[in-house]
Structures are given as C-alpha cells and as structure tokens.
Design a protein around this motif. Sequence first.
Motif, short mmCIF file in Angstrom:
data_model
loop_
_atom_site.label_atom_id
_atom_site.label_comp_id
_atom_site.label_asym_id
_atom_site.label_seq_id
_atom_site.Cartn_x
_atom_site.Cartn_y
_atom_site.Cartn_z
N ASP A 104 0.84 -1.20 0.00
CA ASP A 104 0.00 0.00 0.00
C ASP A 104 0.87 1.25 0.00
O ASP A 104 0.52 2.26 -0.62
CB ASP A 104 -0.92 0.02 1.23
N GLU A 105 2.00 1.18 0.68
CA GLU A 105 2.88 2.35 0.81
C GLU A 105 4.07 2.32 -0.14
O GLU A 105 4.59 3.36 -0.53
CB GLU A 105 3.38 2.45 2.25
N TYR A 106 4.51 1.13 -0.51
CA TYR A 106 5.70 0.98 -1.36
C TYR A 106 5.35 0.30 -2.68
O TYR A 106 4.46 -0.55 -2.74
CB TYR A 106 6.76 0.14 -0.65
N ALA A 107 6.10 0.67 -3.73
CA ALA A 107 5.99 0.00 -5.03
C ALA A 107 7.19 -0.90 -5.22
O ALA A 107 8.31 -0.58 -4.79
CB ALA A 107 5.93 1.04 -6.15
N LEU A 108 6.97 -2.04 -5.87
CA LEU A 108 8.06 -2.94 -6.22
C LEU A 108 8.78 -2.42 -7.46
O LEU A 108 8.15 -2.20 -8.50
CB LEU A 108 7.50 -4.34 -6.50
N LEU A 109 10.09 -2.19 -7.34
CA LEU A 109 10.87 -1.81 -8.52
C LEU A 109 11.14 -3.05 -9.37
O LEU A 109 11.36 -4.14 -8.83
CB LEU A 109 12.20 -1.15 -8.12
N PRO A 110 11.17 -2.91 -10.68
CA PRO A 110 11.33 -4.07 -11.55
C PRO A 110 12.78 -4.49 -11.74
O PRO A 110 13.09 -5.24 -12.67
CB PRO A 110 10.72 -3.58 -12.87
N CYS A 111 13.66 -4.04 -10.87
CA CYS A 111 15.08 -4.37 -11.02
C CYS A 111 15.80 -4.13 -9.69
O CYS A 111 15.23 -3.58 -8.75
CB CYS A 111 15.72 -3.50 -12.11
N ALA A 118 18.87 2.13 -10.73
CA ALA A 118 19.26 0.81 -10.24
C ALA A 118 19.75 -0.05 -11.39
O ALA A 118 20.77 -0.74 -11.29
CB ALA A 118 18.07 0.14 -9.55
N ARG A 119 19.05 -0.02 -12.51
CA ARG A 119 19.43 -0.83 -13.67
C ARG A 119 20.80 -0.37 -14.20
O ARG A 119 21.66 -1.21 -14.54
CB ARG A 119 18.36 -0.69 -14.75
N ALA A 120 21.02 0.94 -14.25
CA ALA A 120 22.30 1.46 -14.73
C ALA A 120 23.44 1.08 -13.79
O ALA A 120 24.56 0.80 -14.22
CB ALA A 120 22.23 2.98 -14.88
N SER A 121 23.16 1.05 -12.48
CA SER A 121 24.18 0.68 -11.50
C SER A 121 24.57 -0.79 -11.65
O SER A 121 25.76 -1.15 -11.56
CB SER A 121 23.65 0.94 -10.09
N VAL A 122 23.57 -1.65 -11.91
CA VAL A 122 23.86 -3.07 -12.15
C VAL A 122 24.76 -3.22 -13.37
O VAL A 122 25.77 -3.94 -13.34
CB VAL A 122 22.55 -3.85 -12.37
N ARG A 123 24.40 -2.55 -14.44
CA ARG A 123 25.17 -2.69 -15.68
C ARG A 123 26.57 -2.13 -15.54
O ARG A 123 27.52 -2.67 -16.10
CB ARG A 123 24.41 -2.01 -16.82
N PHE A 164 17.78 -11.30 -13.86
CA PHE A 164 16.61 -10.83 -13.12
C PHE A 164 16.92 -9.58 -12.29
O PHE A 164 16.02 -8.83 -11.92
CB PHE A 164 16.06 -11.93 -12.22
N THR A 165 18.20 -9.38 -11.97
CA THR A 165 18.59 -8.17 -11.25
C THR A 165 18.44 -6.95 -12.15
O THR A 165 18.05 -5.88 -11.69
CB THR A 165 20.04 -8.28 -10.76
N ALA A 166 18.74 -7.13 -13.43
CA ALA A 166 18.60 -6.02 -14.38
C ALA A 166 17.14 -5.78 -14.74
O ALA A 166 16.73 -4.64 -14.98
CB ALA A 166 19.40 -6.31 -15.64
N ASP A 167 16.34 -6.84 -14.78
CA ASP A 167 14.93 -6.70 -15.13
C ASP A 167 14.18 -7.96 -14.72
O ASP A 167 14.54 -9.06 -15.14
CB ASP A 167 14.77 -6.47 -16.64
N LEU A 168 13.15 -7.80 -13.90
CA LEU A 168 12.38 -8.96 -13.45
C LEU A 168 11.83 -9.75 -14.63
O LEU A 168 11.88 -10.99 -14.63
CB LEU A 168 11.21 -8.51 -12.57
N GLY A 169 11.30 -9.06 -15.62
CA GLY A 169 10.77 -9.75 -16.79
C GLY A 169 9.56 -10.60 -16.46
O GLY A 169 9.09 -10.68 -15.31
#
Length: 298
Positions: free
Chosen positions: A84-91, A221-226, A262-267
Amino acid sequence: MSPEKLSESESESEAEAESEALKIAYSPCPNDTFVFDAWAHGRVPGAPALDVTFADIDITNGMAERGELDVLKVSYAVLPYVLDEYALLPCGGALGRGCGPLVLTREPGVDLTGRTVAVPSERSTAYLLFRLWAADTVPGGVGEIVVMPFHEIMPAVRDGKVDAGLVIHEARFTYRNYGLHSLADMGEHWETTTGLPIPLGAIIAKRSLGAEELRRLADSARASVRAAWDDPEASRPYVLEHAQEMDPKVADQHIGLYVNEFTADLGEDGYAAVRGLLTRAAAEGLVPPLGPDALAFP
C-alpha cells in the motif's frame, strides 16, 4: 572569503546535500554492495544521491512495515504487508536459479516431523519457501520454529541446540565447514514444482515519491547493475569492505549466484515467480492475499 566561512559554507552544502539524498537501506552482503556500488558512489549519471544505511534483511523488513526510508531491499515475503505504501521496482533485487535456501542437519536424512528448526526470520522468503516445502514433504509437520540471528544458526545445529537450520546466501558454500549436511534445497523444490526462478530479495520505493521519480529510481538501479557488470573490479573495494570478513572467493561466488538477468529486469518469469510464491503462501495462510494490481509498476 575566510577559511572559516568557507568551511561553514561547505558544511552547510554537505548538510543540504545529505538532507536531499534519497534514504536507502540494503544489506552489507556482496550482491547488494555490488549492485549499488556505482550508484552509491555517484557514478550513475542523473541518479539521485544516496544516504545509505546498512542493515540485515530482517531489519529492513521491519523498516518497510513501519514506513521508514525511501527505498529498501526487503524479502519478497514482506511485500503483501507493505505494497500500500511501497511500489516494487522491476530491477535491483535478487531472483535466480540454483540459489535457494538450504535446510541443514547434523546427520543426513533426518525426518523433521516434530523437530525444532532454527530460521533467520518468519517474515522472509526463505521461510515461505521452507513452509511450502514442509507442507509437501513433512506430512506430520515440523515442530517448534526458533528465530535466531543468521550467523548463529549453523553453530546451533552443529552443537545440537536445534535439530535443523534454515540458511541462506553464503552458507551454501560454507556449511560443510561446520560438519553439517544439506537435508533439502528449498530452491530446488520450488524450481521443480513450478519451473520458475526463486524470488529472494526485492527493491521497493515509496509510492509517495511519484511515478516519474519511481521510474528514475528503476533506471538508476538498472544502470548501477550494468556498470558493475561492465567493470567488476571498480566495486571490489566496496564489496570487500562490507563483506564481514568473507573470503573474496566466496564473495565472488555470492555475486555470481545472486546478481543475474533478473537483477537487471524482473521480466515475465520474474513477475510470475513473485506472484506464484505469494499466491501459494497466501493459500497456506502464511501471508495476506495480493490484490490484482499490487505488483504493477507505474
């Protein structure tokens, strides 16, 4: 301007920058420090500055339930309580194959019916996977569940204080050092019964930040992973500084296991794994049910 005034001005600038920094908490484990190194050290163009708190996953789960901090690394198991308070990031999180929690015992082939099992948390993905495994394979039901700090579990099993222990992360590589046996692999059971990757840790951010900012965080987050993949050596000092005296080879194994596509993108498979886990857990009465759009990202 005098040196004193310059110093005061610099201090004010630093304080202002700190107040504007995004407050984030993640674990000191190698996979998290590897993922966030570039972002935390200002090497991701356009990313907001980070004010980092290091805390084990059980602590960050509690922070999420209390609505503390802007961004958190949490167990997927805690999502039904905080979406309700937080959104899941896709990466940025941890899913994978061949990387699930293990149930360890002093002797091989132990029947866990009525036995005492130590776990690091009852609000963890590992615990949900364990309960789903036990529902399928321990018809009589396990006995007492004892929550204890992760680092105490293997010694407790070795010393006979508990009959079995549920362990995660680097314990996959070190449990033999304690003379222990792997009774069952929770991830193997999950993958065999579902065909899906194992959902372990999620990155969540406050919905109040707004859709545009949430998308910027996901991009960061995705750019940091890459960036970490492009130059793994750049992250090594940060990883080893926080790896709690972990052998560098074990740290590398840890990263190799938990930082993947999956760290870069849940997919599609990643989202299916998360929803599958939480749906099964809700059916067992372990977590509240998810709403149909609970995992949707803005």
